[in-house]
Design an enzyme around this catalytic site. Structure first.
Site, short mmCIF file in Angstrom:
data_model
loop_
_atom_site.label_atom_id
_atom_site.label_comp_id
_atom_site.label_asym_id
_atom_site.label_seq_id
_atom_site.Cartn_x
_atom_site.Cartn_y
_atom_site.Cartn_z
N ASP A 130 10.31 -0.87 1.27
CA ASP A 130 11.50 -0.77 0.32
C ASP A 130 12.76 -0.39 1.07
O ASP A 130 12.68 0.25 2.08
CB ASP A 130 11.36 0.59 -0.46
CG ASP A 130 12.23 0.76 -1.83
OD1 ASP A 130 11.65 0.28 -2.99
OD2 ASP A 130 13.35 0.83 -1.92
N ILE A 131 13.90 -1.13 0.44
CA ILE A 131 15.06 -1.28 1.17
C ILE A 131 15.86 0.29 1.04
O ILE A 131 16.86 0.43 1.76
CB ILE A 131 16.11 -2.20 0.43
CG1 ILE A 131 17.20 -2.91 1.44
CG2 ILE A 131 16.71 -1.95 -0.88
CD1 ILE A 131 17.74 -4.22 0.85
N ASN A 136 6.52 1.69 -12.05
CA ASN A 136 7.26 1.77 -13.12
C ASN A 136 7.15 0.74 -14.04
O ASN A 136 7.04 -0.48 -13.57
CB ASN A 136 8.81 2.10 -12.65
CG ASN A 136 9.00 3.24 -11.82
OD1 ASN A 136 8.54 4.34 -12.28
ND2 ASN A 136 9.79 3.25 -10.73
N GLU A 183 13.33 -1.25 -12.62
CA GLU A 183 14.49 -2.13 -12.37
C GLU A 183 14.36 -3.43 -11.95
O GLU A 183 15.04 -4.41 -12.21
CB GLU A 183 15.46 -1.57 -11.25
CG GLU A 183 15.52 0.16 -11.56
CD GLU A 183 16.08 0.89 -10.51
OE1 GLU A 183 15.84 0.32 -9.22
OE2 GLU A 183 16.58 2.13 -10.67
N VAL A 184 13.37 -4.01 -11.24
CA VAL A 184 13.18 -5.27 -10.51
C VAL A 184 11.69 -5.86 -11.71
O VAL A 184 10.74 -5.27 -11.69
CB VAL A 184 12.75 -5.36 -9.39
CG1 VAL A 184 12.62 -6.76 -8.94
CG2 VAL A 184 13.84 -4.67 -8.42
N HIS A 220 5.64 -4.39 -9.41
CA HIS A 220 5.49 -3.91 -8.08
C HIS A 220 4.80 -2.39 -8.02
O HIS A 220 5.06 -1.60 -8.92
CB HIS A 220 6.80 -4.15 -7.35
CG HIS A 220 8.20 -3.38 -8.07
ND1 HIS A 220 8.56 -3.98 -9.28
CD2 HIS A 220 8.58 -2.34 -8.07
CE1 HIS A 220 9.36 -3.36 -9.68
NE2 HIS A 220 9.65 -1.92 -9.30
N HIS A 259 4.40 0.94 -6.06
CA HIS A 259 4.98 1.63 -4.99
C HIS A 259 4.02 2.52 -4.16
O HIS A 259 3.30 2.95 -4.88
CB HIS A 259 6.19 2.66 -5.29
CG HIS A 259 7.45 2.35 -6.06
ND1 HIS A 259 8.74 2.18 -5.54
CD2 HIS A 259 7.60 1.74 -7.36
CE1 HIS A 259 9.56 1.51 -6.42
NE2 HIS A 259 8.81 1.46 -7.35
P1 AMP Z 1 11.78 0.07 -9.73
O1 AMP Z 1 12.81 0.97 -9.85
O2 AMP Z 1 10.33 0.54 -9.74
O3 AMP Z 1 11.72 -1.53 -10.41
O4 AMP Z 1 11.83 -0.24 -8.22
C1 AMP Z 1 12.56 -1.15 -7.69
C2 AMP Z 1 12.61 -0.84 -6.04
O5 AMP Z 1 12.91 -2.01 -5.16
C3 AMP Z 1 13.51 0.14 -5.76
O6 AMP Z 1 13.01 1.21 -4.93
C4 AMP Z 1 14.70 -0.56 -4.57
O7 AMP Z 1 15.12 0.27 -3.58
C5 AMP Z 1 13.68 -1.65 -4.31
N1 AMP Z 1 14.49 -3.10 -4.01
C6 AMP Z 1 15.29 -3.75 -4.46
N2 AMP Z 1 15.81 -4.63 -3.82
C7 AMP Z 1 15.11 -4.77 -2.67
C8 AMP Z 1 15.00 -5.68 -1.47
N3 AMP Z 1 15.87 -6.61 -1.40
N4 AMP Z 1 14.08 -5.04 -0.61
C9 AMP Z 1 13.16 -4.40 -0.54
N5 AMP Z 1 13.41 -3.43 -1.74
C10 AMP Z 1 14.04 -3.59 -2.71
#
Ligand code: AMP
Length: 122
Positions: free
Chosen positions: A33-34, A91, A99-100, A104, A106
């Site tokens: 994770d970034i 999530n 968010e994405v 995914h 975690h």
């Molecule tokens: P969520 O809130 O469960 O959708 O988690 C999205 C996660 O993606 C967050 O923990 C971000 O820090 C992570 N994230 C967003 N962009 C990137 C990226 N380019 N590389 C790695 N992790 C990312």
């Protein structure tokens, strides 16, 4: 929700933006994770286009579901987390704080995580 092929994880899968890869097989990619919330914080994603856990568990074939969860366990072992323990989290949707919009999972570990992770009060 329709799958958005321009989401950030789709771009990572296409190699359009880099990631810090920790694992890959035919079905799964995993990367750090970034913005890590624990000493180990890895995101595990299916290579196929699924918006969320809801979409995945309705529409993915058994082989993809099996591959994703076996990969999660394997990655946690590879990271040395299985002995002390770790946490997984997916999530899902708006109220789940996703968010994405590409499924995914975690993996958090490397320190005592407490009873729950919290970005905001419940
Ligand atoms: P969520 O809130 O469960 O959708 O988690 C999205 C996660 O993606 C967050 O923990 C971000 O820090 C992570 N994230 C967003 N962009 C990137 C990226 N380019 N590389 C790695 N992790 C990312």
């Amino acid at each position: 929700m329709a799958y958005d092929p321009d989401n950030i994880f789709a771009k990572i899968l296409r190699g359009e933006i880099p990631c810090d890869k920790v694992y890959e097989d035919d079905h799964v990619l995993a990367f750090n994770d970034i913005n890590p919330l624990a000493p180990s914080h890895v995101l595990v994603i299916p290579k196929e286009a699924y918006v969320s856990m809801d979409d995945f568990t309705q529409n993915a074939p058994d082989a993809a579901i099996s591959a994703l969860f076996r990969a999660v366990g394997q990655i946690a072992r590879d990271l040395g987390l299985a002995g002390a323990g770790y946490r997984i989290l997916a999530n899902t949707g708006e109220e789940g704080g996703q968010e994405v919009p590409h499924l995914h999972i975690h993996i958090f570990g490397g320190r005592p995580l407490g009873p729950m992770l919290s970005k905001g009060a419940g």
